[in-house]
Design a protein around this motif. Structure first.
Motif, short mmCIF file in Angstrom:
data_model
loop_
_atom_site.label_atom_id
_atom_site.label_comp_id
_atom_site.label_asym_id
_atom_site.label_seq_id
_atom_site.Cartn_x
_atom_site.Cartn_y
_atom_site.Cartn_z
N ARG A 1 26.55 103.79 27.63
CA ARG A 1 25.92 102.65 28.29
C ARG A 1 24.65 103.13 28.99
NH1 ARG A 1 31.27 102.69 29.38
NH2 ARG A 1 32.53 100.98 28.52
N SER B 1 21.18 101.71 31.17
CA SER B 1 20.59 100.57 31.87
C SER B 1 19.27 100.99 32.48
CB SER B 1 21.53 100.05 32.96
OG SER B 1 21.86 101.07 33.89
N GLY C 1 15.67 93.84 21.76
CA GLY C 1 16.90 93.34 21.14
C GLY C 1 16.84 93.39 19.63
N LEU D 1 17.05 97.14 18.40
CA LEU D 1 18.40 97.69 18.53
C LEU D 1 19.31 97.19 17.42
CD1 LEU D 1 18.83 97.32 22.39
CD2 LEU D 1 18.65 99.48 21.14
N LYS E 1 24.39 99.81 18.14
CA LYS E 1 24.38 98.93 19.30
C LYS E 1 25.64 98.09 19.31
CE LYS E 1 23.07 94.89 19.35
NZ LYS E 1 22.38 93.59 19.13
N TYR F 1 23.97 94.13 24.13
CA TYR F 1 22.64 94.15 24.76
C TYR F 1 22.52 92.93 25.66
CZ TYR F 1 17.57 93.40 25.20
OH TYR F 1 16.31 93.17 25.69
N SER F 2 22.16 93.16 26.91
CA SER F 2 21.99 92.05 27.85
C SER F 2 20.89 92.39 28.84
CB SER F 2 23.31 91.76 28.60
OG SER F 2 23.70 92.90 29.35
N TYR F 3 20.34 91.35 29.48
CA TYR F 3 19.34 91.58 30.52
C TYR F 3 19.49 90.50 31.58
CZ TYR F 3 16.77 88.15 27.66
OH TYR F 3 16.41 87.05 26.93
N PHE G 1 18.02 95.63 32.19
CA PHE G 1 18.68 95.54 30.89
C PHE G 1 19.87 96.48 30.85
CE2 PHE G 1 15.42 98.80 30.36
CZ PHE G 1 16.14 99.84 29.78
N ILE H 1 22.33 98.28 27.72
CA ILE H 1 22.57 98.49 26.30
C ILE H 1 23.86 99.29 26.16
CG2 ILE H 1 21.65 99.34 24.11
CD1 ILE H 1 18.89 99.45 25.48
#
Length: 253
Positions: A51, A53, A72, A75, A96, A99-101, A115, A117
């Motif tokens: 992970r 970030s 995004g 990835l 991957k 994926y978030s932000y 973010f 990942i």
């Protein structure tokens, strides 16, 4: 100072936190009216999870939106690829997994975003970026003893290539005297052709024997052994005038 990671050709210089874990696969067996449990003698590794970030900062809202979208897309499009963090030339093959932000309260949402990942590595080992070659040249005496060193921190597979020089060669054997395991090919390698014995059991191609362009598994006996950590003492037995090369990639758990 931010960290930098490389995922295939994607370079991300805005990483603040890197986390990874590799749990073991321990199937515990409990029995009625019996103390304790039975567990495997070896703690086999499950997939590695990673992970990372960080924060993206841009000068305009449009630039930030584009950067998040491009990250995004990149990835996702990379699929399974080499993931590297440090400059020690080691990598893990990962894909991957998420994926978030998000935008933080008190920060300008139009200019920055955090973010996260998540990567998943089905093969949990870190690998050296370059493959090591042990070239023994043409074997002129049998048996022939030699040694190679695995500087990684865990056992690693090998790819053995034997080439028939000057004439056809029948019945070759390679023993790892350190582990007492051996591989034997009782078939015939035609002049100028190469026998390949691959002991990898995770990455493609896995545990294969190829004689020239043909499947040679039916003439194979023994074990698809791995190199032990440290020095490995090997012995070749069979006909002379056989070119012998051993390839391996050091790895770490």
């Amino acid at each position: 100072m931010a960290l930098s990671l490389k995922f295939d050709t994607l370079i991300l210089d805005d990483v603040n936190v890197w986390e990874e874990s590799t749990p073991s696969r321990l199937a515990v067996e409990d029995y009625p009216r019996r103390h304790g449990s039975e567990v495997p003698l070896v703690a086999y590794l499950k997939p590695r999870t990673l992970r990372v970030s960080g924060r993206l900062v841009k000068t305009t809202e449009a630039a930030l939106k584009t950067a998040l979208e491009n990250l995004g897309q990149a990835l996702t499009d990379k699929g399974l690829a080499k993931l590297q963090l440090r400059d020690d030339n080691r990598y893990v093959r990962a894909i991957k997994d998420g994926y978030s932000y998000s935008f933080d309260a008190g920060a300008a949402p139009a200019l920055s975003a955090s973010f996260l990942i998540e990567f998943l590595a089905g093969d949990p080992f870190w690998y050296a970026a370059t493959e090591t070659t042990s070239d023994q040249g043409t074997i002129v005496a049998s048996p022939a003893d030699f040694s190679i060193t695995n500087n990684g921190k865990t056992k690693t597979p090998v790819r053995v290539e034997m080439t028939a020089v000057g004439a056809d060669k029948t019945d070759v054997k390679l023993t790892n005297k350190t582990s007492t395991l051996w591989m034997r090919f009782s078939g015939t390698i035609l002049q100028g052709q190469t026998l390949i014995m691959n002991t990898a059991n995770v990455r493609y191609p896995s545990r294969r024997v190829t004689n020239g362009s043909a499947n040679g598994l039916n003439s194979f006996t023994g074990n698809f052994w791995l190199l032990e950590t440290g020095q490995n003492n090997l012995r070749y037995e069979g006909p002379t005038n056989v070119g012998l090369k051993i390839y391996y990639t050091e790895r770490w758990p």
